[in-house]
Motif scaffolding. Structure first.
Motif, PDB file in Angstrom:
ATOM      1  N   SER A 240      -4.457  -3.944  -4.283  1.00  0.00           N
ATOM      2  CA  SER A 240      -3.397  -3.074  -4.237  1.00  0.00           C
ATOM      3  C   SER A 240      -2.665  -3.234  -2.961  1.00  0.00           C
ATOM      4  O   SER A 240      -3.171  -3.583  -1.920  1.00  0.00           O
ATOM      5  N   ASP A 241      -1.578  -3.001  -3.014  1.00  0.00           N
ATOM      6  CA  ASP A 241      -0.516  -2.684  -1.635  1.00  0.00           C
ATOM      7  C   ASP A 241      -1.242  -1.837  -0.450  1.00  0.00           C
ATOM      8  O   ASP A 241      -1.209  -1.899   0.487  1.00  0.00           O
ATOM      9  N   ALA A 242      -1.963  -0.900  -1.190  1.00  0.00           N
ATOM     10  CA  ALA A 242      -2.724   0.169  -0.231  1.00  0.00           C
ATOM     11  C   ALA A 242      -4.129  -0.327   0.004  1.00  0.00           C
ATOM     12  O   ALA A 242      -4.690   0.247   0.822  1.00  0.00           O
ATOM     13  N   GLY A 243      -4.427  -1.576  -0.387  1.00  0.00           N
ATOM     14  CA  GLY A 243      -5.798  -2.312  -0.032  1.00  0.00           C
ATOM     15  C   GLY A 243      -6.906  -1.843  -0.763  1.00  0.00           C
ATOM     16  O   GLY A 243      -7.845  -2.065  -0.497  1.00  0.00           O
TER      17      GLY A 243
END
Length: 74
Positions: A49-52
């Motif tokens: 995800s964008d948050a890793g």
């Protein structure tokens, strides 16, 4: 005489980088094949995800396509 239903050969294999036909980030297929609860071939894919955070979901084969080399280089 026993009739058996032939299953279509999966279009994608584990290890391939795919994306949803509707868009989204590249995902790596980790499993490909039939399932008991629905017809056709399905794939389990993983991506970050964008948050890793590692994400994982199962998709019907017809909703996926190979990620282009342009997407992979970005």
């Amino acid at each position: 005489m026993r009739l058996t239903k032939r299953r279509a050969k999966p279009a994608y294999r584990a290890g391939e980088v795919l994306k949803l036909r509707s868009g989204g980030r590249p995902m790596t297929a980790t499993w490909s094949g039939p399932v008991l609860f629905a017809p056709g071939n399905w794939l389990i894919c993983q991506w970050f995800s964008d948050a890793g955070e590692l994400q994982q979901e199962m998709f019907p084969e017809e909703t996926l396509e190979r990620a282009s080399r342009d997407v992979l280089a970005a």
